[in-house]
Design a protein around this motif. Structure first.
Motif: not given
Length: 74
Positions: A33-39
């Motif tokens: 899940x690349x969307x986890x990068x910011x967190x």
């Protein structure tokens, strides 16, 4: 740095990072899940600002390390 038979070999930091268990787990999570990068980056900033500074200064290399080998996993 690795010592073998009394000889010290200096390894690049990126090689050490690639083998670090936390980096391996982070890479796996981001592949799922690349969307986890910011967190994940926010957590790194909170827990290790020096590491985050290194990531910030070497963004392209960091992203290349994260993306390294992703085709092999598919």
């Amino acid at each position: 740095m690795v010592t073998w038979r009394g000889v010290t070999f200096h390894r690049p930091r990126s090689a050490l990072l690639q083998e670090h268990p936390i980096f391996i787990e982070m890479k796996k999570l981001l592949q799922e899940d690349p969307r986890l990068l910011p967190s994940l980056l926010q957590k790194i900033q909170s827990s290790n600002p020096d590491l985050m500074g290194s990531i910030w200064e070497n963004q392209m290399k960091f992203l290349a390390l994260l993306n390294d080998g992703t085709d092999e996993l598919k």
